[in-house]
Every structure is written in C-alpha cells, then in structure tokens.
Design a protein around this motif. Structure first.
Motif, mmCIF file in Angstrom:
data_model
loop_
_atom_site.group_PDB
_atom_site.id
_atom_site.type_symbol
_atom_site.label_atom_id
_atom_site.label_comp_id
_atom_site.label_asym_id
_atom_site.label_seq_id
_atom_site.Cartn_x
_atom_site.Cartn_y
_atom_site.Cartn_z
ATOM 1 N N SER A 68 51.922 32.872 -8.112
ATOM 2 C CA SER A 68 50.899 31.876 -7.783
ATOM 3 C C SER A 68 49.524 32.392 -8.179
ATOM 4 O O SER A 68 49.226 33.573 -8.008
ATOM 5 N N VAL A 69 48.724 31.511 -8.728
ATOM 6 C CA VAL A 69 47.357 31.882 -9.109
ATOM 7 C C VAL A 69 46.390 31.099 -8.238
ATOM 8 O O VAL A 69 46.495 29.876 -8.147
ATOM 9 N N ILE A 110 55.983 30.065 -2.445
ATOM 10 C CA ILE A 110 54.529 30.099 -2.275
ATOM 11 C C ILE A 110 54.053 28.661 -2.397
ATOM 12 O O ILE A 110 54.286 28.009 -3.406
ATOM 13 N N LYS A 111 53.423 28.179 -1.342
ATOM 14 C CA LYS A 111 52.868 26.824 -1.396
ATOM 15 C C LYS A 111 51.374 26.940 -1.554
ATOM 16 O O LYS A 111 50.728 27.706 -0.839
ATOM 17 N N LEU A 119 52.535 31.819 2.060
ATOM 18 C CA LEU A 119 53.697 32.584 1.591
ATOM 19 C C LEU A 119 54.831 32.434 2.608
ATOM 20 O O LEU A 119 54.638 32.758 3.780
ATOM 21 N N PHE A 120 55.963 31.943 2.169
ATOM 22 C CA PHE A 120 57.118 31.833 3.050
ATOM 23 C C PHE A 120 58.086 32.959 2.692
ATOM 24 O O PHE A 120 58.485 33.094 1.536
ATOM 25 N N MET A 121 58.424 33.752 3.682
ATOM 26 C CA MET A 121 59.250 34.930 3.407
ATOM 27 C C MET A 121 60.739 34.618 3.601
ATOM 28 O O MET A 121 61.106 33.750 4.397
ATOM 29 N N ASP B 142 55.971 19.022 -4.284
ATOM 30 C CA ASP B 142 54.614 19.544 -4.381
ATOM 31 C C ASP B 142 54.274 19.859 -5.844
ATOM 32 O O ASP B 142 54.950 20.671 -6.472
ATOM 33 N N PRO B 143 53.253 19.221 -6.421
ATOM 34 C CA PRO B 143 52.956 19.475 -7.844
ATOM 35 C C PRO B 143 52.207 20.777 -8.111
ATOM 36 O O PRO B 143 52.122 21.215 -9.246
#
Lengths: 134, 211
Positions: A68-69, A110-111, A119-121, B142-143
């Motif tokens: 993720s950026v 990662i949302k 972060l979902f582990m 989710d995009p």
C-alpha cells in the motif's frame, strides 16, 4: 509470545540502487517476515516489477505480499503545490508519502482511502492449528 | 527485368499489408472483477461465441486469451476493429489454501496457484503490447487497492489510453461513485457485463477512446 517487526527503510537507503536491486532488497526483508515502512514510493514500473518478482518467489511458505502506498500529495488539488512536489520529486526522487510492504502470511489486508490506512492481520494461531489438523 | 520489377512490387505491397497492426484492447484488473464476463459479452454480441470460462473462484483465467478481429459498430455506422486480449487478474498474493476452502483437492489447489502466479507474470509482461486498456473493477469492492493504483499508474506512465469499468452494477452493494472518486482523471462507466446493462454506453466509449 509472537512479535511483529516493522522495519523502517529511509529513501536514502534505496536511492542509489537500480530498480532490480531495490526490489531484491525489499523482497528480502519481507521474506524474513518483516513489515517494511518505506519512506517515499517506488516508481510505477518498479511497483509492477515488485508484483512480478513476488509471483516468481511464491511457494508453500511465501504466499505473496500486501502493498500500500500512502501519498497525501495525491489528494491535494492545489495546482502549484502539485507542481512543486513534481519538481522536488524530479530532483530528489519520490520521497513524498510512504509505502507499506508486508508478507501476506502476516498481513491479511490493507484497507486505504485518502484519509486513513488500516492493516488487518492474519490470525496466525488459527492458521497453525488448521495446518496441524491436516 | 519487368518480371523482377513486378515481383518486387508484389512483395512490397504484401509486406505492407501483412504488417498492418490491429489495435489491441486489453482487459486488465484484479481477479474476479468480471474481465472474462465482459470479454464473453463483447464476443457474444459481435461474434456470436464466448471467449472463456467464468467462475466465482478467483484466478479462473490463468492464461492470456486473445480473440482476433472483433468488429463492433456504433449507431452512426462507424466500425471499430480490434484484437481483444483477456488477461489473468493481477494480484500481489496467491495462497493455495484459499482454493482448498472452496473444495479443491490439495494437488489441484497447488496447481491452480502455480498457474495463477504465471498468469500474473504474463499479464504484467503484456502491458507493453497494449494499445488501449479497459480496467475492469468490481463496483462492490473497495477501489483503493494498490493493485488497481499500480495497474493504472503503469498505463499512465506508458501513455496507454484507459477506460475504467465499474462492473457488477446489478448488485445492491455496487458503488460507482466510489470508483469515480478514486480515479477522477478517468472516464468511469458502470455496467453489468453479466446482464448487458449499459453495454451500449460502453461500446460508445470505446469509439471515443480510440478517437
């Protein structure tokens, strides 16, 4: 007790490296089950290359990465500020924002949206138990 | 002498036309966005035959599939001829254990995972060969995923024209506005490839995209 390692990689550490070496370095850290917090971001072709190299490395132990950026400048609509960032990036490399790269065996998801990152582990205990059953 | 000249002319014109390049339209996106469903819709509408198999299980398409010489027409009677390239979904992780959960045997799951990794590698390699790309996203998801951002960033860097499709708008959870907000610089069209909803709008957008 399980522990989680976050490794900060300053941009200066990858600045002088070629794209191939950058990706090798980052993948090596991730394959040691560490989560990377990289200052700045990779170039778009390097991100694609990172995914490609990740696919080559996938086996029964290494399941891939979560990436993720976070780039606060991307949501900025001010033209002159964007221009300034573009100019700084040209001179000093893409240092704005940061990149999170972690092993998929540790990070489930990662949302992100422009305002936050989650972060979902993975439930590692559950995974170990299900493997033992098999 | 005349024969030599005639042969030269024949060869010259033959080469000129055989090397004429057909536009390549690539379907890109994450797994299970509906790329193959859209490819099937296009092929059924204009060729009367399907392109590939679809499934609810991720990574059903694990090899690049090409349908050559697809010709579509718009209301004005203009024609657009292209080669349609359906690519495997791009992902950053592939876990064979996910396939076990949907009832596959261990060796099947491992084979599928291995083929899927090769598929992702091929999809990335093919980026350079595309003339225009249709990014197919699941409008219920989710995009803001990095895969989507990386695909579009790479197309932008290569100056390849992009059309973003928000697929599965027949589902209640679909949210086109969220996709438009994530990619404001692109034309986003909401469709249901499965049921053909807004498909004419999509074909019209293809004409506009290619000028």
């Amino acid at each position: 007790m399980d522990s989680l390692t976050l490794q900060f990689v300053p941009y200066a550490e990858i600045e002088g490296l070629s794209s191939v070496k950058r990706i090798q370095k980052l993948l090596k850290i991730v394959k040691h089950n560490k989560i990377i917090l990289l200052e700045g971001r990779l170039r778009s072709h390097e991100e694609a290359e990172l995914i490609r190299r990740t696919m080559e490395e996938i086996d029964e132990k290494f399941k891939g990465i979560e990436l993720s950026v976070v780039n606060p400048e991307s949501v900025d609509t001010d033209f002159f500020r964007k221009l300034r960032v573009l100019f700084v990036n040209m001179l000093l490399g893409n240092r704005s924002g940061f990149t999170i790269i972690g092993p998929a065996t540790i990070i489930k998801e990662i949302k992100q949206d422009p305002g936050k990152i989650q972060l979902f582990m993975q439930d590692l205990q559950k995974k170990v138990r299900s493997r033992r059953k098999r | 002498m005349i024969n030599v000249f005639r042969r030269f002319l024949q060869k010259f014109f033959k080469n000129m036309f055989s090397k004429k390049k057909r536009i390549k339209f690539g379907l890109y996106g994450p797994p299970n966005g509906g790329k193959t469903t859209l490819a099937n819709r296009i092929c059924m509408d204009w060729l009367g035959e399907e392109m590939g198999s679809v499934s609810n299980i991720a990574h059903e398409t694990r090899e690049i599939q090409i349908k050559e010489e697809v010709t579509i027409k718009n209301k004005k009677g203009n024609e657009l001829r292209f080669n349609l390239v359906d690519t495997p979904g791009i992902a950053t992780k592939i876990d064979y254990e996910e396939f076990l959960k949907v009832g596959m045997k261990e060796h099947q799951a491992k084979d599928r995972a291995k083929e899927a990794t090769k598929g992702v590698i091929d999809a990335i390699k093919w980026l350079d060969d595309m003339d225009t790309v249709i990014v197919v996203l699941d409008a219920t998801k989710d995009p803001y995923s990095q895969v989507n951002i990386t695909i579009i960033g790479n197309l932008e860097a290569r100056k390849i024209p992009v059309l973003v499709i928000a697929n599965k708008i027949d589902l209640k959870k679909a949210d086109i506005k969220k996709i438009q907000a994530a990619f404001p610089q692109y034309h986003v069209i909401g469709i249901s490839a499965k049921f053909g909803k807004h498909i004419d709008e999509f074909y019209e957008a293809l004409f506009k995209l290619t000028g």
